[in-house]
Design an enzyme around this catalytic site. Structure first.
Site, mmCIF file in Angstrom:
data_model
loop_
_atom_site.group_PDB
_atom_site.id
_atom_site.type_symbol
_atom_site.label_atom_id
_atom_site.label_comp_id
_atom_site.label_asym_id
_atom_site.label_seq_id
_atom_site.Cartn_x
_atom_site.Cartn_y
_atom_site.Cartn_z
ATOM 1 N N ARG A 203 0.800 -1.220 0.000
ATOM 2 C CA ARG A 203 0.000 0.000 0.000
ATOM 3 C C ARG A 203 0.836 1.274 0.000
ATOM 4 O O ARG A 203 0.680 2.140 -0.840
ATOM 5 C CB ARG A 203 -0.825 0.025 1.292
ATOM 6 C CG ARG A 203 -2.238 0.338 1.174
ATOM 7 C CD ARG A 203 -2.878 -0.118 2.469
ATOM 8 N NE ARG A 203 -2.196 -1.306 2.963
ATOM 9 C CZ ARG A 203 -2.461 -2.526 2.532
ATOM 10 N NH1 ARG A 203 -3.392 -2.714 1.638
ATOM 11 N NH2 ARG A 203 -1.795 -3.560 2.991
ATOM 12 N N THR A 204 1.738 1.346 0.949
ATOM 13 C CA THR A 204 2.487 2.596 1.120
ATOM 14 C C THR A 204 3.362 2.861 -0.103
ATOM 15 O O THR A 204 3.412 3.976 -0.608
ATOM 16 C CB THR A 204 3.344 2.534 2.395
ATOM 17 O OG1 THR A 204 2.502 2.175 3.483
ATOM 18 C CG2 THR A 204 3.989 3.863 2.694
ATOM 19 N N LYS B 36 24.509 -6.563 0.861
ATOM 20 C CA LYS B 36 25.976 -6.687 0.823
ATOM 21 C C LYS B 36 26.607 -6.045 2.055
ATOM 22 O O LYS B 36 27.821 -5.906 2.142
ATOM 23 C CB LYS B 36 26.524 -6.008 -0.436
ATOM 24 C CG LYS B 36 26.037 -6.628 -1.724
ATOM 25 C CD LYS B 36 26.484 -5.803 -2.927
ATOM 26 C CE LYS B 36 25.774 -6.277 -4.192
ATOM 27 N NZ LYS B 36 25.879 -5.291 -5.267
ATOM 28 N N ARG C 291 11.157 2.970 3.772
ATOM 29 C CA ARG C 291 10.580 2.054 4.779
ATOM 30 C C ARG C 291 11.689 1.129 5.233
ATOM 31 O O ARG C 291 12.463 0.642 4.400
ATOM 32 C CB ARG C 291 9.422 1.277 4.146
ATOM 33 C CG ARG C 291 9.166 -0.066 4.733
ATOM 34 C CD ARG C 291 7.992 -0.221 5.667
ATOM 35 N NE ARG C 291 6.907 0.682 5.606
ATOM 36 C CZ ARG C 291 5.635 0.301 5.655
ATOM 37 N NH1 ARG C 291 5.328 -0.970 5.677
ATOM 38 N NH2 ARG C 291 4.674 1.179 5.690
ATOM 39 N N HIS D 230 5.101 6.287 11.528
ATOM 40 C CA HIS D 230 4.627 6.184 10.138
ATOM 41 C C HIS D 230 3.850 7.469 9.829
ATOM 42 O O HIS D 230 2.633 7.465 9.723
ATOM 43 C CB HIS D 230 3.734 4.941 10.016
ATOM 44 C CG HIS D 230 3.407 4.545 8.611
ATOM 45 N ND1 HIS D 230 3.861 5.231 7.508
ATOM 46 C CD2 HIS D 230 2.664 3.525 8.137
ATOM 47 C CE1 HIS D 230 3.399 4.641 6.427
ATOM 48 N NE2 HIS D 230 2.682 3.608 6.768
#
Lengths: 139, 304
Positions: free
Chosen positions: B51-52, B80, B101, B129
């Site tokens: 969604r985000t 890495k 995120r 958020h």
């Protein structure tokens, strides 16, 4: 036991007994090029027993951290054999690399060379929170 | 240069301005379709989120901009061993703004410290958020035409739900707000949220585990999912996941202009039969999320 008085320097007094070495390490006093004396278990009317640190030079030390470690500590500044200042250190607004964030989900747990910074969020309750994840420092 | 790491980074006035721009975008989308022409948004998603990420990408595309990025850590240089700080500085060479995120709390703040482009926190673990909170505020404003004088019911997982804590923080800055906190005892709002936000700002609140007792008082009902990933013990999760299920029967006593919200994804805490109720706003809420992110991208890129 006698320890020579200092002409110019800093005396950190009223340290909780046996905590002197912790403060010596926190302030990195071992890196100084002057004499430093740690007196442990000295007699104290107020505290029963206490530790004292004498630094034989008036140097610019970041003493703010002492306010976090123990608010009862007193700082004495000595110049020409005279005490010219005496004060308690206030709680620092920010402390760096003294305590580590215990939240396993915090970015400090993986990011290379990231400083552990805690911010004072409640002066009365002496509450510090991690700058990154806001987790409370449990003393 | 500004970043958005936490909802508290924005003043009430700035939030009002963002809502104003978002409303103008809704009314006149054509005015905005080339505002970000030749600009690039990088979506750095170190953990999956449908969604985000899609909301950010759609937002940038509707502004005429382009999108680059990755949707999981395994397809980035983090696999890495690259630090968040280095990844961000590198991506800043190729993009104008970054939405990040990350599963580790505080990662977007670390990214912002050395970034040469604005960073938007698109969710960091269970911590913060802010664009979800902005989405919630725009939804409330569009549906109720105000952000003041509201009784807000928060229901479900109020302990681990970061959207709930951020919404409480954001709404506590508006006048005459009252909260009804509906949760099982194990998932109550943490003490620090009550003490440091609600009580500090003299916000009245009631804690209850009975949704039906107070549903008739609510202007907003914000439902949340009990998230499996927040539990260490599967037994506790199974016991609590079905504690509240909103259905037509429970809504009988609710106000006719109640606004039912949910950050999505929904599992079963809102029965599908509720979807057709005009009071169900959760899919509209997802749409509002795109508009407020468009407004935010414009603000951080300083595009009028």
């Amino acid at each position: 036991m006698n320890i020579d008085s200092i002409k110019d320097g800093i005396v950190i007094d009223h340290i909780q007994a046996k905590k002197g070495l912790d403060i010596y390490n926190a302030l990195k006093l071992g890196e100084l090029d002057c004499s430093v004396a740690i007196i442990t278990n000295a007699k104290s009317n107020k505290m029963g027993r206490k530790d004292i640190i004498k630094i034989d030079k008036n140097i610019d030390l970041d003493l703010n951290i002492l306010g976090y470690i123990d608010p009862n500590i007193t700082i004495n500044i000595i110049e020409n054999d005279e005490r010219v200042d005496k004060y308690h250190v206030e709680l620092p607004k920010e402390i760096t690399n003294i305590i580590k964030c215990k939240n396993p989900r915090c970015i400090t747990s993986i990011e290379q060379e990231l400083k552990h910074i805690f911010i004072l969020t409640d002066k009365e309750k002496r509450t510090y929170r991690c700058k990154y994840c806001e987790t409370l420092n449990e003393e | 240069m500004r970043h958005l790491i936490d909802i508290k980074d924005l003043s009430v006035q700035e939030i009002d301005e963002l809502i104003g721009v978002a409303k103008d975008i809704i009314a006149h989308p054509e005015k905005y379709q080339e505002k970000c022409k030749y600009k690039k948004l990088a979506t750095l998603f170190f953990e999956p989120s449908t969604r985000t990420r899609l909301s950010f990408e759609a937002a940038m595309m509707e502004l005429g901009g382009n999108v680059i990025g990755f949707s999981e850590a395994s397809s980035s240089s983090a696999s890495k061993g690259e630090s968040v700080s280095d990844t961000t500085r590198m991506v800043g060479c190729y993009s104008d703004i970054i939405a990040m995120r990350h599963p580790k709390e505080g990662a977007p703040l670390v990214a912002s410290l050395k970034s040469t482009v604005p960073i938007i926190n698109a969710g960091d673990g269970g911590h913060s958020h802010p664009t979800q909170t902005l989405t919630d505020l725009l939804t409330i404003f569009c549906e109720k035409n105000r952000l003041e004088n509201l009784t807000i019911g928060l229901c479900g997982d109020l302990k681990f739900g970061r959207t709930v804590h951020s919404l409480i923080t954001a709404m506590s800055r508006y006048k005459n707000i009252k909260f009804i906190l509906i949760s099982p005892d194990e998932l109550k709002v943490p003490e620090y949220v009550k003490k440091e936000i609600l009580e500090k700002n003299d916000i009245p609140y009631i804690e209850t585990n009975d949704i039906e007792e107070h549903i008739g008082d609510l202007d907003i009902l914000y439902m949340t999912r009990v998230q499996k990933e927040r539990f260490f013990n599967e037994e506790d999760y199974l016991r609590l996941k079905d504690y509240y299920i909103l259905n037509k029967e429970k809504l009988e006593k609710a106000k006719q202009d109640l606004c039912i919200m949910h950050p999505l994804p929904r599992v079963n805490e809102i029965a599908v039969e509720v979807d057709d109720d005009p009071r169900a706003c959760y899919f509209k809420q997802a749409r509002y999320g795109k508009y407020i992110r468009m407004a935010l991208i414009l603000k951080l890129l300083e595009i009028k």
